[in-house]
Write an enzyme that holds these catalytic residues in place. Structure first.
Site, PDB file in Angstrom:
ATOM      1  N   GLU A   1      10.984  30.195  36.645  1.00 51.36           N
ATOM      2  CA  GLU A   1      10.880  29.404  37.875  1.00 51.36           C
ATOM      3  C   GLU A   1      12.268  29.199  38.453  1.00 51.36           C
ATOM      4  O   GLU A   1      13.223  28.949  37.714  1.00 51.36           O
ATOM      5  CB  GLU A   1      10.246  28.029  37.633  1.00 51.36           C
ATOM      6  CG  GLU A   1       8.780  28.041  37.305  1.00 51.36           C
ATOM      7  CD  GLU A   1       8.198  26.639  37.167  1.00 51.36           C
ATOM      8  OE1 GLU A   1       8.761  25.688  37.771  1.00 51.36           O
ATOM      9  OE2 GLU A   1       7.203  26.486  36.446  1.00 51.36           O
TER      10      GLU A   1
ATOM     11  N   GLU B   1       7.683  23.817  30.237  1.00 54.28           N
ATOM     12  CA  GLU B   1       8.531  22.620  30.237  1.00 54.28           C
ATOM     13  C   GLU B   1       8.017  21.558  29.255  1.00 54.28           C
ATOM     14  O   GLU B   1       7.543  20.496  29.651  1.00 54.28           O
ATOM     15  CB  GLU B   1       8.644  22.053  31.653  1.00 54.28           C
ATOM     16  CG  GLU B   1       9.274  23.036  32.629  1.00 54.28           C
ATOM     17  CD  GLU B   1       9.381  22.496  34.042  1.00 54.28           C
ATOM     18  OE1 GLU B   1       8.983  21.332  34.279  1.00 54.28           O
ATOM     19  OE2 GLU B   1       9.851  23.240  34.922  1.00 54.28           O
TER      20      GLU B   1
END
Length: 323
Positions: free
Chosen positions: A316, A118
């Site tokens: 995820e 991220e």
């Protein structure tokens, strides 16, 4: 309930890996800690960290589980953070060195590498909407951090390719689909701006090799462009990944602004849109986020149509429920 005891993986990794094998998992995604491996960020390697990571990787391989190894998951060494973290261009070179050391130490057994988890978050949550350290609210500084993260990713990819290791290298992105409240031009424009600032700003330099021209134009207009060097664009343009991890938890729903926006710290992207709370949305009440599985299909179509149909996987996903 306290946080005194959280993950005990350091002590029980063998048992945890055995559990993974017992339920049929054939890959294991984890991160190396820059702060653990090189405590001051750019100096000596910690031999205890090398021993631990070697043991984990060897155990995974012995159990027939493929290690998927990520290099950066929000753990800047404090010595480097005190020098400005990713605001400081020197830290880009320190990260490239760290990446190369990781490849040299573990690349004989690790075939799948990821530079960042991220990559937008350290800039957005640390320097724009202050949820992470150093809790700054300054768009220009956030833009500088993001640009240096892009460069760090590119240099880490280059280091891996120079070593000619077997396998693939990629990145793990937090892609949040943006949905407008309605089909009106105003709401459509609001969604386009949210997408520009919070997805395209990082996706396009990483996956397409260039920043969106619309973003550059807006930042020039508002005097928010980060500092850069002419060779940065060449490096970004010449960097490509092999594999993309997608983290997905919730959609982003927006509408044209209906309320005045207070900007005590200067420019923020939310001047162009505001959150839309959709009536009847399905919620995870423990986390306060919307549950919308259909967005994964929309993400797949974006990867296919906008980003060259890269190989990708869900890295995820899920929900946490308060007990």
């Amino acid at each position: 309930m306290t946080c005194d005891d959280t993950s005990t993986f350091y002590q029980h990794y063998r048992e945890d890996i055995q559990r993974a094998k017992d339920i049929g998992l054939n890959s294991f995604r984890t991160s190396l800690s820059w702060s653990r491996l090189i405590p001051d960020g750019d100096g000596e390697v910690n031999p205890q960290a090398v021993t631990f990571y070697n043991a984990v990787i060897d155990e995974l391989c012995a159990q027939g589980i493929e290690p998927f190894i990520n290099l950066y998951h929000f753990d800047m060494p404090m010595a480097l953070q005190e020098k400005g973290g990713f605001e400081n261009r020197d830290v880009v070179e320190a990260f490239a060195r760290y990446a190369r050391i990781c490849y040299q130490l573990f690349g004989d057994r690790v075939r799948y590498w990821f530079t960042f988890n991220e990559p937008l978050i350290p800039a957005e949550a640390g320097y724009l909407h202050p949820r992470h350290y150093p809790y700054v609210t300054d768009f220009r500084r956030a833009a500088q951090v993001l640009h240096h993260i892009v460069l760090a990713h590119c240099k880490a990819v280059a280091a891996w390719r120079e070593l000619e290791l077997d396998g693939q290298i990629g990145i793990i992105m937090d892609v949040i689909p943006v949905y407008p409240r309605s089909d009106t031009p105003e709401d459509q424009q609001a969604a386009a701006m949210a997408d520009l600032f919070y997805t395209r700003s990082i996706n396009e330099p990483i996956l397409l090799g260039r920043y969106p021209q619309q973003l550059i134009d807006i930042l020039q207009e508002h005097d928010q462009l980060p500092a850069s060097l002419p060779e940065d664009c060449v490096l970004i343009a010449n960097t490509r990944i092999d594999l993309l991890g997608i983290n997905y938890y919730r959609p982003r729903r927006v509408k044209a602004r209906e309320t005045p926006l207070d900007e005590p710290h200067g420019f923020v992207p939310e001047r162009f849109f505001e959150e839309y709370i959709m009536p009847g949305r399905r919620m995870n009440t423990s986390r306060g986020i919307e549950i919308y599985p259909a967005a994964l299909y929309d993400i797949a179509m974006v990867v296919k149509e906008r980003y060259g149909n890269l190989p990708w996987f869900v890295s995820e996903n899920g929900i946490g429920i308060q007990g």
